[in-house]
Design an enzyme around this catalytic site. Structure first.
Site, PDB file in Angstrom:
ATOM      1  N   ASN A   1    -108.523   3.367  42.124  1.00 44.65           N
ATOM      2  CA  ASN A   1    -109.564   2.442  41.662  1.00 44.65           C
ATOM      3  C   ASN A   1    -109.372   1.066  42.274  1.00 44.65           C
ATOM      4  O   ASN A   1    -108.253   0.634  42.531  1.00 44.65           O
ATOM      5  CB  ASN A   1    -109.591   2.370  40.126  1.00 44.65           C
ATOM      6  CG  ASN A   1    -108.687   1.298  39.575  1.00 44.65           C
ATOM      7  OD1 ASN A   1    -109.061   0.127  39.500  1.00 44.65           O
ATOM      8  ND2 ASN A   1    -107.453   1.661  39.219  1.00 44.65           N
TER       9      ASN A   1
ATOM     10  N   PHE B   1    -111.226  -5.867  37.727  1.00 45.67           N
ATOM     11  CA  PHE B   1    -111.353  -6.519  36.406  1.00 45.67           C
ATOM     12  C   PHE B   1    -112.815  -6.741  36.015  1.00 45.67           C
ATOM     13  O   PHE B   1    -113.211  -7.834  35.588  1.00 45.67           O
ATOM     14  CB  PHE B   1    -110.622  -7.867  36.371  1.00 45.67           C
ATOM     15  CG  PHE B   1    -109.122  -7.782  36.394  1.00 45.67           C
ATOM     16  CD1 PHE B   1    -108.450  -6.634  36.038  1.00 45.67           C
ATOM     17  CD2 PHE B   1    -108.358  -8.896  36.741  1.00 45.67           C
ATOM     18  CE1 PHE B   1    -107.056  -6.572  36.044  1.00 45.67           C
ATOM     19  CE2 PHE B   1    -106.962  -8.855  36.751  1.00 45.67           C
ATOM     20  CZ  PHE B   1    -106.316  -7.692  36.407  1.00 45.67           C
TER      21      PHE B   1
ATOM     22  N   SER C   1    -102.204  -5.862  38.805  1.00 43.75           N
ATOM     23  CA  SER C   1    -103.301  -5.069  39.358  1.00 43.75           C
ATOM     24  C   SER C   1    -103.465  -5.418  40.838  1.00 43.75           C
ATOM     25  O   SER C   1    -103.420  -6.593  41.202  1.00 43.75           O
ATOM     26  CB  SER C   1    -104.607  -5.366  38.614  1.00 43.75           C
ATOM     27  OG  SER C   1    -104.546  -4.813  37.330  1.00 43.75           O
TER      28      SER C   1
ATOM     29  N   ASN D   1    -106.110  -5.238  42.618  1.00 42.07           N
ATOM     30  CA  ASN D   1    -107.512  -5.415  43.026  1.00 42.07           C
ATOM     31  C   ASN D   1    -108.086  -6.812  42.831  1.00 42.07           C
ATOM     32  O   ASN D   1    -109.279  -7.016  42.991  1.00 42.07           O
ATOM     33  CB  ASN D   1    -108.379  -4.390  42.290  1.00 42.07           C
ATOM     34  CG  ASN D   1    -107.900  -2.971  42.542  1.00 42.07           C
ATOM     35  OD1 ASN D   1    -107.676  -2.602  43.682  1.00 42.07           O
ATOM     36  ND2 ASN D   1    -107.695  -2.210  41.485  1.00 42.07           N
ATOM     37  N   THR D   2    -107.252  -7.763  42.438  1.00 41.03           N
ATOM     38  CA  THR D   2    -107.683  -9.171  42.387  1.00 41.03           C
ATOM     39  C   THR D   2    -106.844  -9.919  43.419  1.00 41.03           C
ATOM     40  O   THR D   2    -105.612  -9.907  43.326  1.00 41.03           O
ATOM     41  CB  THR D   2    -107.460  -9.762  40.972  1.00 41.03           C
ATOM     42  OG1 THR D   2    -108.282  -9.062  40.051  1.00 41.03           O
ATOM     43  CG2 THR D   2    -107.794 -11.243  40.919  1.00 41.03           C
TER      44      THR D   2
ATOM     45  N   LYS E   1     -96.860  -6.802  32.186  1.00 39.89           N
ATOM     46  CA  LYS E   1     -97.073  -5.516  32.885  1.00 39.89           C
ATOM     47  C   LYS E   1     -96.767  -5.687  34.360  1.00 39.89           C
ATOM     48  O   LYS E   1     -97.348  -6.551  35.024  1.00 39.89           O
ATOM     49  CB  LYS E   1     -98.507  -5.041  32.681  1.00 39.89           C
ATOM     50  CG  LYS E   1     -98.759  -3.651  33.263  1.00 39.89           C
ATOM     51  CD  LYS E   1    -100.033  -3.053  32.711  1.00 39.89           C
ATOM     52  CE  LYS E   1    -100.314  -1.694  33.308  1.00 39.89           C
ATOM     53  NZ  LYS E   1    -101.565  -1.116  32.797  1.00 39.89           N
TER      54      LYS E   1
ATOM     55  N   ASN F   1     -98.092  -0.563  36.490  1.00 47.46           N
ATOM     56  CA  ASN F   1     -99.501  -0.525  36.868  1.00 47.46           C
ATOM     57  C   ASN F   1     -99.688   0.503  38.012  1.00 47.46           C
ATOM     58  O   ASN F   1     -98.755   1.228  38.337  1.00 47.46           O
ATOM     59  CB  ASN F   1     -99.941  -1.932  37.318  1.00 47.46           C
ATOM     60  CG  ASN F   1    -101.383  -2.207  36.942  1.00 47.46           C
ATOM     61  OD1 ASN F   1    -102.259  -1.394  37.220  1.00 47.46           O
ATOM     62  ND2 ASN F   1    -101.637  -3.339  36.315  1.00 47.46           N
TER      63      ASN F   1
END
Ligand SMILES: Cc1cc2nc3c(=O)[nH]c(=O)nc-3n(C[C@H](O)[C@H](O)[C@H](O)COP(=O)(O)O)c2cc1C
Length: 343
Positions: free
Chosen positions: A115, A119, A184, A186-187, A222, A251
């Site tokens: 994915n 967010f 994460s 993806n940021t 996390k 994560n």
């Protein structure tokens, strides 16, 4: 039943199915009769499964990982489905739509997902209002509620601490524990918040707020599975210095080792291919922490045996996401039954 409809679900776009299933779960969650029926059918209540962690009582150790119910749309359903706790989010201070679609991909041969959602969420104010409404209609959640916080994309990295603080302040009344998510993939730049100076500032700010409220609620961190041992050592040192409630490991990963699928998409990989690395990190973190702080293990947990292995290594609790997609809504029940047999 799930194995019958799974081929149809898996023939459709992954995010379309996710949104459809979430709407169905929300419908069930809002209907008290259906919710009660779900609870009767799916929960395994047994005192032997109960644990205490971070000052909270958990009916069982199996939690829903962050990312599935980002906006608390179906809040009461997760307890009825047999989870022992749930984590909503990641929630950011500002509402945001996330990355362009498609951004969620299934890898059935690997029992994995990739994915790059970025967010997508309704923002801290809207989620707080929704949590307030759930409290009115359904009372406080029946299982501990974690609220996972991320950084708004528009906020520069140097202002990250204030951005997390804004979300924490708005959501403080509703969560039983909070998670600072800096892992994460993806940021842009988010994972650099795991470096010493920004992490120190971020954890000082968030735990400082908790202290100002009487420190009644734990704040967890996390972490990513792609860190070096040296980076993990540094993170744990900072976590201990700031009196965090726990570590959540891990994560999704940006690694692509050993995949059977030929899919070539950027984003975070979760599910079975993450299992070995997540377990390796759990062993390391438990060993380093020497019982000074609980660890919640997540990544590739798909069976009661997987969960038992994590507990035996020293995890206090476990969480899952991908295996729920591949095995369906009865998974928490089956895992709880399996754990009961193994205790
Ligand atoms: C579609 C998707 C969205 C996710 N979103 C988030 C998120 O917003 N915040 C977060 O901390 N983790 C997020 N995660 C990571 C999961 O919480 C979990 O750490 C990871 O998937 C590994 O667990 P699993 O192997 O059981 O899936 C997401 C995972 C997936 C698959």
């Amino acid at each position: 039943m799930y194995s019958l409809i799974k081929p149809l679900l898996f023939s459709l776009d992954a995010e379309v199915v996710h949104d459809g299933v979430m709407s169905l779960l929300e419908f069930v969650a809002r209907n008290k009769t259906l919710l009660e029926l779900t609870k009767q059918f799916c929960t395994v209540a047994n005192a032997k499964l109960e644990v205490e962690c971070m000052g909270l009582r958990f009916p069982n150790v199996i939690g829903l990982a962050a990312g599935l119910d980002k906006n608390a749309k179906a809040l009461p359903i997760w307890a009825a489905l047999g989870f022992g706790f749930l984590e909503i989010g990641s929630v950011t201070a500002k509402a945001q739509s996330g990355n362009d679609k498609p951004r969620l991909f299934r890898l059935p041969e690997d029992n994995a997902l990739i994915n790059r959602m970025g967010f997508n969420n309704h923002g801290a104010s809207v989620v707080a209002a929704r949590l307030e409404l759930w409290q009115h209609t359904h009372g406080t959640p029946k299982i501990p509620l974690g609220i996972n916080l991320g950084k708004s994309k528009v906020t520069p990295l140097e202002e990250a601490a204030q951005d997390y603080l804004e979300s924490l302040t708005k959501l403080w009344a509703y969560g039983d524990y909070f998670v600072v998510n800096v892992s994460s993939p993806n940021t842009p730049g988010l994972r650099s918040l795991q470096d010493r100076a920004p992490l120190e500032e971020l954890l000082k700010t968030t735990t400082g707020f908790a202290k100002s409220q009487g420190q009644t609620k734990p704040i967890c961190l996390k972490i990513a599975p792609d860190l070096t041992w040296q980076q993990i050592d540094e993170i744990l040192e900072i976590a201990l210095q700031n009196g965090l409630g726990g570590i959540i490991a891990t994560n999704t990963t940006i690694a692509r080792d050993g995949l059977k699928s030929s899919i070539n998409q950027t984003g975070g990989l979760s599910g079975e291919p993450l299992k070995a690395r997540s377990l390796e990190i759990l062993r390391y973190v438990v060993d380093k922490l020497e019982g000074k702080m609980p660890v919640i293990s997540v990544g590739g947990i798909a069976t009661a045996t997987d969960a038992k292995e994590r507990l035996d290594v020293g995890a206090a609790l476990v969480q899952l996401y991908s295996s729920f997609i591949f095995q369906g809504p009865l998974l928490p029940k089956h895992m709880a039954q399996g754990l009961l047999e193994q205790i």
